[in-house]
Design an enzyme around this catalytic site. Structure first.
Site, short mmCIF file in Angstrom:
data_model
loop_
_atom_site.label_atom_id
_atom_site.label_comp_id
_atom_site.label_asym_id
_atom_site.label_seq_id
_atom_site.Cartn_x
_atom_site.Cartn_y
_atom_site.Cartn_z
N SER A 105 -4.11 7.30 5.59
CA SER A 105 -3.76 6.24 4.68
C SER A 105 -2.30 5.95 4.46
O SER A 105 -1.50 6.57 4.72
CB SER A 105 -4.28 6.77 3.48
OG SER A 105 -3.94 5.67 2.31
N TYR A 129 -2.05 -0.92 4.22
CA TYR A 129 -2.22 -1.75 3.26
C TYR A 129 -0.94 -2.79 3.35
O TYR A 129 -0.10 -2.37 3.85
CB TYR A 129 -1.87 -1.13 2.07
CG TYR A 129 -3.16 -0.42 1.33
CD1 TYR A 129 -4.19 -1.11 1.00
CD2 TYR A 129 -2.84 1.10 1.14
CE1 TYR A 129 -5.62 -0.34 0.70
CE2 TYR A 129 -4.07 1.64 0.51
CZ TYR A 129 -5.35 1.02 0.38
OH TYR A 129 -6.44 1.53 -0.23
N THR A 155 -7.22 -2.30 5.58
CA THR A 155 -8.11 -2.51 4.51
C THR A 155 -7.85 -3.68 3.76
O THR A 155 -6.75 -4.19 3.23
CB THR A 155 -7.78 -1.42 3.48
OG1 THR A 155 -7.95 -0.02 4.10
CG2 THR A 155 -8.63 -1.07 2.00
N LYS A 251 -11.42 -3.03 7.63
CA LYS A 251 -12.23 -2.22 6.58
C LYS A 251 -12.38 -2.97 5.08
O LYS A 251 -11.46 -3.01 4.55
CB LYS A 251 -11.46 -0.97 6.54
CG LYS A 251 -12.32 0.08 5.59
CD LYS A 251 -11.51 1.48 5.52
CE LYS A 251 -12.07 2.41 4.63
NZ LYS A 251 -12.09 2.18 3.26
N HIS A 275 -15.50 0.52 -0.74
CA HIS A 275 -14.14 1.67 -1.04
C HIS A 275 -14.76 2.55 -1.74
O HIS A 275 -14.16 3.06 -3.04
CB HIS A 275 -13.05 0.58 -1.88
CG HIS A 275 -11.76 0.91 -1.72
ND1 HIS A 275 -11.07 0.63 -0.72
CD2 HIS A 275 -11.14 2.19 -2.27
CE1 HIS A 275 -10.00 1.04 -0.88
NE2 HIS A 275 -9.81 2.17 -1.75
#
Length: 392
Positions: A105, A129, A155, A251, A275
């Site tokens: 992440s 992100y 994402t 995603k 999520h």
């Protein structure tokens, strides 16, 4: 060694203070989407075929020419250092040893370079992100390319944080602020507290490095929560392609229309995801959306799903309905939160073993031969037309 993922969930709950376990476990608002993710799997039943040779049953598959021990990917989860020191590195190593890809992440508490060092031969993916300052994302992609990450996972379902009542009740903010209630909770969980005192509070190290600053949890948490790029749109896939030349996955797809737009944009895959039920409280489960999306984009891109996978049999159901694979979110975290790398490794072992047993009992020896005929909706069986046909 425990028997199933649920046992590790119970063990994680015992070891973690409430503020940490609620962050791991909780969903948005009343938890409707969270429950729906799990319930979708329980509503789908198997239709086993017998007298098939399953003596050489294998869960192995491949994606984009890379071999995987099972159609599972250890999905991206943020702030994992809250559960165990260097958790991202431990899970990356566990995934590599299990023969599964690992997605790091943006909000990881280990550097992407350190995750690579922990799993030098692993198939590592980066979840991205995009903040208002896009130079942060560009630098993260550059670093991931240099470190040999194969796949980028953008994402798109978190322009803002969902309403998470449990975090408000617990006063969860980054960095954690000591209060009388938190102190009492820490004293009831001495092993977790000892590790935090010894190794320090988790920091968002990846963001810090790409920002070019010392780790500052206040500032970098703000970048994730209040400074996301709200202008991000389908046109920006072209911008990503300028900086990333490996596989690109979007995603957070939650509709057939967006899956079709993803196919038109030229990405390599999508993850159907709400999520983990942590964003918009009332949404379809990914499994419910899966058949329609697969029909709409057949052959144009890979379709993955996440949310609610707790058994190897859940993975079998998803693949039977058309998924290329499932992303694992909370399940490996229960393992690492309970007992570090050994727990994460055992969770992945359990899921693969359950998947193999399910396939053998289903009469299917190969992942590629799983199909929709292997499953049926319990709701369909209860419909009047189905009852009448059985009576006739």
């Amino acid at each position: 060694m425990l028997s199933c993922v649920e046992d590790y969930r119970v063990a994680a709950r015992r070891r973690l203070p409430r503020i940490a376990f609620d962050y791991l476990e909780g969903g948005a608002e009343d938890g409707d989407a969270l429950r729906r993710n799990r319930d979708a799997y329980s509503r789908l039943l198997f239709r086993p075929r017998v007298l098939n040779d399953v003596s050489r049953c294998s869960t192995a598959t491949s994606v984009w020419g890379r071999e995987m021990a099972a159609p599972m990917i250890v999905g991206p989860t943020g702030l994992n250092g809250l559960f165990w020191p260097q958790a991202d590195e431990l899970i990356a190593r566990a995934a590599a040893e299990a023969g599964l890809p690992f997605v790091l992440s943006t909000a990881s508490t280990s550097l992407l370079e350190d995750a690579r060092a922990a799993a030098p031969d692993g198939d590592l993916w980066l979840q991205l992100y995009v903040q208002q300052d896009r130079r942060i994302a560009e630098d993260m992609m550059r670093r991931a390319r240099t470190a040999g990450y194969s796949t980028l996972v953008l994402t798109v379902d978190t322009p803002v944080h969902g309403n998470r009542d449990h975090d408000i009740r617990n006063g969860f903010k980054l960095p954690l602020r000591m209060s009388r209630r938190l102190l009492a909770d820490c004293l009831r969980h001495p092993h977790w507290t000892y590790q935090v005192l010894r190794f320090g509070a988790p920091e968002l190290k990846n963001i810090a490095k790409s920002v070019g600053e010392k780790a500052d949890l206040n500032r970098h948490a703000a970048l994730l929560s209040r400074q996301m790029d709200l202008t991000l749109a389908w046109r920006d896939i072209a911008w990503l392609r300028e900086h990333w030349h490996g596989q690109l996955i979007v995603k957070g797809i939650q509709s057939v229309d967006d899956a079709m737009l993803a196919a038109q944009s030229g990405v390599d895959g999508v993850v159907l995801s709400n999520h983990g039920g942590r964003q918009l409280a009332s949404t379809l489960a990914s499994l419910e959306l899966l058949p329609a999306v697969c029909a709409a984009v057949a052959g144009k891109l890979k379709v993955f799903i996440d949310g609610g996978v707790r058994r190897g049999s859940d993975v079998v159901k998803a693949v039977a309905l058309g998924a290329t694979g499932t992303l694992l979110g909370r399940a490996p975290l229960y393992g690492v939160a309970a007992s570090g790398q050994s727990g994460a490794s055992d969770v992945l072992r359990i899921l693969q073993a359950e998947m193999r047993t399910t396939m053998q009992l289903l009469g299917c020896a190969e992942v590629g031969k799983l199909e929709a005929a292997h499953v049926v909706s319990a709701q369909h069986l209860l419909a009047p037309s189905a009852v009448n046909s059985r009576v006739a």
